[in-house]
Design a protein around this motif. Structure first.
Motif, PDB file in Angstrom:
ATOM      1  N   SER A  25     -17.412  21.327  50.896  1.00  0.00           N
ATOM      2  CA  SER A  25     -16.940  21.726  52.010  1.00  0.00           C
ATOM      3  C   SER A  25     -18.474  20.880  52.683  1.00  0.00           C
ATOM      4  O   SER A  25     -18.798  20.222  53.330  1.00  0.00           O
ATOM      5  N   GLY A  28     -18.454  17.644  49.444  1.00  0.00           N
ATOM      6  CA  GLY A  28     -17.466  16.525  49.791  1.00  0.00           C
ATOM      7  C   GLY A  28     -17.363  16.938  48.111  1.00  0.00           C
ATOM      8  O   GLY A  28     -17.654  16.721  47.101  1.00  0.00           O
ATOM      9  N   TYR A  29     -15.796  16.214  48.220  1.00  0.00           N
ATOM     10  CA  TYR A  29     -15.404  16.118  46.403  1.00  0.00           C
ATOM     11  C   TYR A  29     -16.714  14.972  45.445  1.00  0.00           C
ATOM     12  O   TYR A  29     -17.443  15.610  44.470  1.00  0.00           O
ATOM     13  N   LEU A 117     -11.749  19.243  54.085  1.00  0.00           N
ATOM     14  CA  LEU A 117     -11.486  18.710  52.868  1.00  0.00           C
ATOM     15  C   LEU A 117     -10.385  17.828  52.401  1.00  0.00           C
ATOM     16  O   LEU A 117      -9.565  16.863  51.999  1.00  0.00           O
ATOM     17  N   ALA A 120     -10.321  14.166  54.087  1.00  0.00           N
ATOM     18  CA  ALA A 120     -11.094  13.478  53.600  1.00  0.00           C
ATOM     19  C   ALA A 120     -10.937  13.190  51.831  1.00  0.00           C
ATOM     20  O   ALA A 120     -10.675  12.447  51.266  1.00  0.00           O
ATOM     21  N   GLU A 121      -9.819  14.005  51.597  1.00  0.00           N
ATOM     22  CA  GLU A 121      -9.458  13.949  50.027  1.00  0.00           C
ATOM     23  C   GLU A 121      -8.422  13.233  50.026  1.00  0.00           C
ATOM     24  O   GLU A 121      -8.068  13.697  48.315  1.00  0.00           O
TER      25      GLU A 121
END
Length: 211
Positions: A25, A28-29, A117, A120-121
């Motif tokens: 979180s 980011g990944y 998440l 975003a991913e």
């Protein structure tokens, strides 16, 4: 002794997943690493690989677990959903009584982290949205649709499509708060939440009350 070892493994696994959710979180990944997660969880790096495998598997697991937790919390709150109130007035009162608890399920830190998440991913993991939905939002919508269908069968609501009605109910309760909170980055006052919830309930009843 075997039971204690098993419990210890479960506790360690939970600590890793909690730490991973915080790290993903925050970073980011792409920027997150197993080293960061190990430090956050207070475990050795090999421990993470032993329990949950590599970074991608760990990310997928925290997303599914977070969805399941949100779903379980919502289903527990749904136990207070009105079943067969005596009149339209008590139906509104019953919905107003349970709605804040339902809304609260979507506005927990874990739920916000999951949503951010997932958005975003979504390009990196195009299949994950469907998996997360099946373990979270899909179960929530199905359970709510069943409750609304029951009210429709009792003649208190006019519902042709319970699944669509459930989507409208959730949207009317949560959409304004999502925007106002800026996806959980701004604190919403109790007064703001109460006003948004009441207006959402009233809009839903205007749309679905028997003609």
């Amino acid at each position: 002794m075997t039971g204690e070892r098993s419990r210890g493994r479960l506790d360690k696994r939970a600590a890793i997943l909690d730490a991973a959710l915080r790290v993903f979180s925050r970073e980011g990944y792409e920027r997150a690493s197993i080293d960061m997660i190990a430090a956050e969880a207070g475990v050795a790096k090999p421990t993470i690989y032993n329990h949950l495998g590599g970074k991608e598997n760990l990310f997928r697991q925290i997303m599914i677990d977070a969805a399941r937790e949100t779903s379980a919390t919502f289903l527990a709150a749904l136990e207070g959903f009105p079943g067969d109130p005596g009149d339209a007035g008590s139906l509104r009162d019953g919905l107003l009584a349970v709605a804040p608890r339902l809304v609260g399920c979507f506005h927990r830190p874990e739920s916000w982290a999951l949503q951010r998440l997932l958005y975003a991913e979504s390009v990196r993991f195009p299949d994950l949205y469907a998996t997360v939905r099946a373990n979270g939002a899909g179960q929530i919508a199905d359970a709510l649709a069943g409750r609304l269908a029951r009210l429709g069968n009792a003649g208190l609501l006019e519902i042709a499509d319970p699944d669509r009605a459930a989507g409208h109910f959730i949207a009317l309760l949560t959409h304004e708060l999502v925007a106002r909170s800026e996806l959980g980055n701004r604190t919403i006052s109790a007064e703001e939440q109460d006003t948004a919830v009441a207006e959402g309930i009233d809009a839903f009843l205007r749309a679905y009350s028997p003609r």
